[in-house]
Design an enzyme around this catalytic site. Structure first.
Site, PDB file in Angstrom:
ATOM      1  N   LYS A  41       0.851  -1.204   0.000  1.00 12.45           N
ATOM      2  CA  LYS A  41       0.000   0.000   0.000  1.00 12.45           C
ATOM      3  C   LYS A  41       0.882   1.249   0.000  1.00 12.45           C
ATOM      4  O   LYS A  41       2.094   1.172   0.266  1.00 12.45           O
ATOM      5  CB  LYS A  41      -0.900  -0.019   1.236  1.00 12.45           C
ATOM      6  CG  LYS A  41      -0.148   0.060   2.561  1.00 12.45           C
ATOM      7  CD  LYS A  41      -1.029  -0.326   3.736  1.00 12.45           C
ATOM      8  CE  LYS A  41      -0.250  -0.217   5.035  1.00 12.45           C
ATOM      9  NZ  LYS A  41      -0.936  -0.889   6.141  1.00 12.45           N
ATOM     10  N   ARG A 139     -10.547   0.096  15.082  1.00 12.22           N
ATOM     11  CA  ARG A 139     -10.547   0.902  13.868  1.00 12.22           C
ATOM     12  C   ARG A 139     -11.611   0.349  12.924  1.00 12.22           C
ATOM     13  O   ARG A 139     -12.759   0.759  12.995  1.00 12.22           O
ATOM     14  CB  ARG A 139      -9.135   0.882  13.262  1.00 12.22           C
ATOM     15  CG  ARG A 139      -8.897   1.872  12.160  1.00 12.22           C
ATOM     16  CD  ARG A 139      -7.424   1.912  11.722  1.00 12.22           C
ATOM     17  NE  ARG A 139      -6.952   0.655  11.143  1.00 12.22           N
ATOM     18  CZ  ARG A 139      -5.717   0.476  10.655  1.00 12.22           C
ATOM     19  NH1 ARG A 139      -4.841   1.456  10.684  1.00 12.22           N
ATOM     20  NH2 ARG A 139      -5.362  -0.676  10.145  1.00 12.22           N
ATOM     21  N   HIS A 168      -6.608  -7.192  12.931  1.00 12.60           N
ATOM     22  CA  HIS A 168      -5.351  -6.428  12.972  1.00 12.60           C
ATOM     23  C   HIS A 168      -4.990  -6.165  14.426  1.00 12.60           C
ATOM     24  O   HIS A 168      -5.859  -5.846  15.234  1.00 12.60           O
ATOM     25  CB  HIS A 168      -5.555  -5.112  12.213  1.00 12.60           C
ATOM     26  CG  HIS A 168      -4.281  -4.422  11.805  1.00 12.60           C
ATOM     27  ND1 HIS A 168      -3.176  -5.086  11.327  1.00 12.60           N
ATOM     28  CD2 HIS A 168      -3.954  -3.111  11.799  1.00 12.60           C
ATOM     29  CE1 HIS A 168      -2.219  -4.212  11.036  1.00 12.60           C
ATOM     30  NE2 HIS A 168      -2.659  -3.017  11.317  1.00 12.60           N
ATOM     31  N   ARG A 224       0.960 -10.989   6.853  1.00  8.18           N
ATOM     32  CA  ARG A 224       0.863  -9.763   6.046  1.00  8.18           C
ATOM     33  C   ARG A 224       2.011  -8.792   6.365  1.00  8.18           C
ATOM     34  O   ARG A 224       1.781  -7.700   6.877  1.00  8.18           O
ATOM     35  CB  ARG A 224      -0.452  -9.023   6.353  1.00  8.18           C
ATOM     36  CG  ARG A 224      -1.718  -9.847   6.287  1.00  8.18           C
ATOM     37  CD  ARG A 224      -2.953  -8.962   6.435  1.00  8.18           C
ATOM     38  NE  ARG A 224      -2.987  -8.171   7.653  1.00  8.18           N
ATOM     39  CZ  ARG A 224      -3.597  -8.533   8.785  1.00  8.18           C
ATOM     40  NH1 ARG A 224      -4.236  -9.672   8.875  1.00  8.18           N
ATOM     41  NH2 ARG A 224      -3.554  -7.722   9.838  1.00  8.18           N
ATOM     42  N   TYR A 268      15.700  30.917   6.493  1.00 12.70           N
ATOM     43  CA  TYR A 268      14.518  31.601   7.046  1.00 12.70           C
ATOM     44  C   TYR A 268      14.594  31.690   8.571  1.00 12.70           C
ATOM     45  O   TYR A 268      14.875  30.706   9.251  1.00 12.70           O
ATOM     46  CB  TYR A 268      13.238  30.842   6.680  1.00 12.70           C
ATOM     47  CG  TYR A 268      12.873  30.935   5.226  1.00 12.70           C
ATOM     48  CD1 TYR A 268      12.599  32.160   4.628  1.00 12.70           C
ATOM     49  CD2 TYR A 268      12.790  29.791   4.455  1.00 12.70           C
ATOM     50  CE1 TYR A 268      12.248  32.232   3.282  1.00 12.70           C
ATOM     51  CE2 TYR A 268      12.437  29.852   3.113  1.00 12.70           C
ATOM     52  CZ  TYR A 268      12.171  31.082   2.533  1.00 12.70           C
ATOM     53  OH  TYR A 268      11.828  31.148   1.222  1.00 12.70           O
ATOM     54  N   CYS A 315      14.143  24.541   3.854  1.00 13.45           N
ATOM     55  CA  CYS A 315      13.232  25.299   2.996  1.00 13.45           C
ATOM     56  C   CYS A 315      12.437  24.336   2.108  1.00 13.45           C
ATOM     57  O   CYS A 315      12.617  23.127   2.180  1.00 13.45           O
ATOM     58  CB  CYS A 315      14.015  26.272   2.120  1.00 13.45           C
ATOM     59  SG  CYS A 315      15.155  27.326   3.036  1.00 13.45           S
ATOM     60  N   MET A 316      11.593  24.879   1.261  1.00 14.19           N
ATOM     61  CA  MET A 316      10.773  24.013   0.404  1.00 14.19           C
ATOM     62  C   MET A 316      11.648  23.196  -0.554  1.00 14.19           C
ATOM     63  O   MET A 316      11.421  22.000  -0.758  1.00 14.19           O
ATOM     64  CB  MET A 316       9.770  24.855  -0.389  1.00 14.19           C
ATOM     65  CG  MET A 316       8.772  24.009  -1.170  1.00 14.19           C
ATOM     66  SD  MET A 316       7.600  24.975  -2.141  1.00 14.19           S
ATOM     67  CE  MET A 316       6.586  25.711  -0.875  1.00 14.19           C
ATOM     68  N   ASP A 317      12.661  23.852  -1.143  1.00 12.31           N
ATOM     69  CA  ASP A 317      13.486  23.191  -2.162  1.00 12.31           C
ATOM     70  C   ASP A 317      14.964  23.104  -1.803  1.00 12.31           C
ATOM     71  O   ASP A 317      15.736  22.528  -2.562  1.00 12.31           O
ATOM     72  CB  ASP A 317      13.377  23.961  -3.487  1.00 12.31           C
ATOM     73  CG  ASP A 317      11.946  24.241  -3.858  1.00 12.31           C
ATOM     74  OD1 ASP A 317      11.185  23.274  -4.007  1.00 12.31           O
ATOM     75  OD2 ASP A 317      11.570  25.426  -3.965  1.00 12.31           O
TER      76      ASP A 317
HETATM   77  C1  LIG Z   1      -0.197  -1.889   6.758  1.00 16.56           C
HETATM   78  C2  LIG Z   1      -0.796  -3.161   7.221  1.00 16.56           C
HETATM   79  C3  LIG Z   1      -0.016  -4.298   7.430  1.00 16.56           C
HETATM   80  C4  LIG Z   1       1.494  -4.286   7.339  1.00 16.56           C
HETATM   81  O1  LIG Z   1       2.029  -3.735   8.522  1.00 16.56           O
HETATM   82  P1  LIG Z   1       3.619  -3.685   8.787  1.00 16.56           P
HETATM   83  O2  LIG Z   1       3.734  -3.198  10.175  1.00 16.56           O
HETATM   84  O3  LIG Z   1       4.178  -2.730   7.786  1.00 16.56           O
HETATM   85  O4  LIG Z   1       4.125  -5.051   8.578  1.00 16.56           O
HETATM   86  C5  LIG Z   1      -0.663  -5.472   7.750  1.00 16.56           C
HETATM   87  N1  LIG Z   1      -2.003  -5.520   7.888  1.00 16.56           N
HETATM   88  C6  LIG Z   1      -2.788  -4.444   7.707  1.00 16.56           C
HETATM   89  C7  LIG Z   1      -4.258  -4.551   7.875  1.00 16.56           C
HETATM   90  C8  LIG Z   1      -2.211  -3.225   7.381  1.00 16.56           C
HETATM   91  O5  LIG Z   1      -2.991  -2.154   7.218  1.00 16.56           O
END
Ligand SMILES: *Cc1c(COP(=O)(O)O)cnc(C)c1O
Length: 377
Positions: A41, A139, A168, A224, A268, A315-317
């Protein structure tokens, strides 16, 4: 700077061989018979999903995880042919993209289930999904007390087929925390209810990177990992316990040098006043590139294998570096903001600690205007 001919010399270097090394560590840790879903992601945590996902597919990732439907569509476009789980929501109007791209949604509300069911039936399809239960993260997902009624409602939707059960963990990075045991207990109870209601989910999963490298859940058959694939520690106390290689380096080059007398203020707000005759290097990177403004007077970079501090406000750049103590710095010298240079290293963990955040945010912050250059793989 052969990578950058014709470009501003600010770029991110991505080491695909390091990615593959980290993948093998995760695969080994997961063990035989456990599927590995690679979390890519947020543009593969800023590493560039269009190159990272195909490389992980080649390395043997079984499934992919994205946050958004849009990210799943992008993975299909670059040739990912494994199952793609959309961990975030499916918003009204995105149902056709789910079906057309064979994405697998995570369902955490019934309205989404009804919309997907309607479209699947209209197309004569049966759509696989994973059911999300909230076991304590607070969540997304159905809470335990909502589960019986939810399962009854889902059982009445012939266009949908439950292919996975997901939850999760909120404190997986702290193996001693009692919440994890409670989450596991609730997850097991959810799994029992799901099976008793006649569902046969194939994938049962709880573990992010932290859990993968610190716990075992016998009822689970999929993990995951995200951050470890990119060589990041899931939490600081994993330091020294994992064999990971950092995938991302962030580099630029000295654009201008100048000598200023003691007492001169720079950038700045003149938040840096030279205490001695000082040599400054201006580097073409700023907060618009993801070089956080919180690094003002706090960050360090590597030049010629030595550390040099940020002088004044980012700064920005542009950012100014105090190179007084590094002899012979020249315009064009490579500057490492993140990664290795001649035996020295600036890790994402160090950077994160300086600005009171986590390595995940450091990676994600590096903005899209910084080109990614891919090595190895
Ligand atoms: C982002 C995410 C993960 C991965 O988490 P890490 O800490 O980067 O391994 C696994 N499961 C869900 C639902 C997530 O949103």
């Amino acid at each position: 700077m052969h990578h950058c001919q014709g470009h501003r010399p600010t770029y991110v270097e991505i080491d695909l061989a390091a990615l593959q090394h980290n993948f093998r560590q995760a695969r080994h840790q997961a063990g035989d018979g456990c599927a590995l879903l690679a979390v890519v992601k947020a543009d593969a945590y800023g590493h560039g999903a269009d190159r990272i996902a195909p490389a992980l597919q080649q390395a043997g990732a079984d499934l992919f995880g994205v946050a958004m439907v849009e990210e799943g569509v992008e993975l299909r476009r670059v040739g990912v042919n494994r199952p793609i789980l959309v961990l975030g929501g499916v918003y009204p109007g995105q149902e056709p993209d789910i079906l057309a791209n064979q994405l697998v949604p995570v369902i955490f509300d019934l309205e989404t289930a009804y919309r997907l069911n309607t479209l699947a039936l209209a197309e004569g399809r049966k759509l696989s999904y994973h059911l999300k239960v909230d076991s304590g993260m607070g969540r997304l997902g159905f809470r335990a007390e909502e589960l019986p009624a939810t399962l009854t409602a889902l059982a009445a939707l012939p266009g949908l087929a439950m292919d996975g059960l997901i939850s999760h963990l909120a404190v997986a990075d702290d193996p001693t925390h009692p919440l994890t045991a409670e989450q596991v207990r609730l997850f097991r109870e959810a799994l029992r209810l799901v099976r008793a209601a006649g569902f046969t989910p194939r994938h049962i999963h709880l573990s992010n990177s932290a859990a993968l490298f610190s716990q075992q859940f016998p009822e689970c058959n999929l993990v995951r990992p995200g951050i470890v694939l990119y060589g990041g520690l899931p939490a600081p106390d994993f330091a020294g316990r994992l064999d990971l290689q950092s995938v991302m380096s962030f580099r630029t080059a000295v654009a201008q040098l100048k000598d200023i007398p003691a007492g001169t203020g720079v950038s700045y707000g003149h938040r840096f006043i030279a205490e001695r005759p000082t040599r400054l290097a201006a580097i073409p990177v700023g907060y618009a590139d993801g070089y956080s403004r919180h690094l003002s007077n706090v960050g360090e970079v590597l030049i010629r294998g030595q550390r040099a501090p940020v002088a004044g406000t980012v700064c920005m750049d542009w950012t100014l570096i105090d190179v007084t103590d590094i002899p012979c710095v020249e315009v064009g010298d490579e500057v490492t903001l993140l990664g290795r240079d001649n035996g020295q290293v600036i890790t994402a963990e160090e950077w994160a600690q300086r600005i009171d955040t986590i390595n995940y945010e450091v990676f994600c912050q590096i903005s899209k205007r910084v080109p990614r250059v891919y090595l190895g793989g």
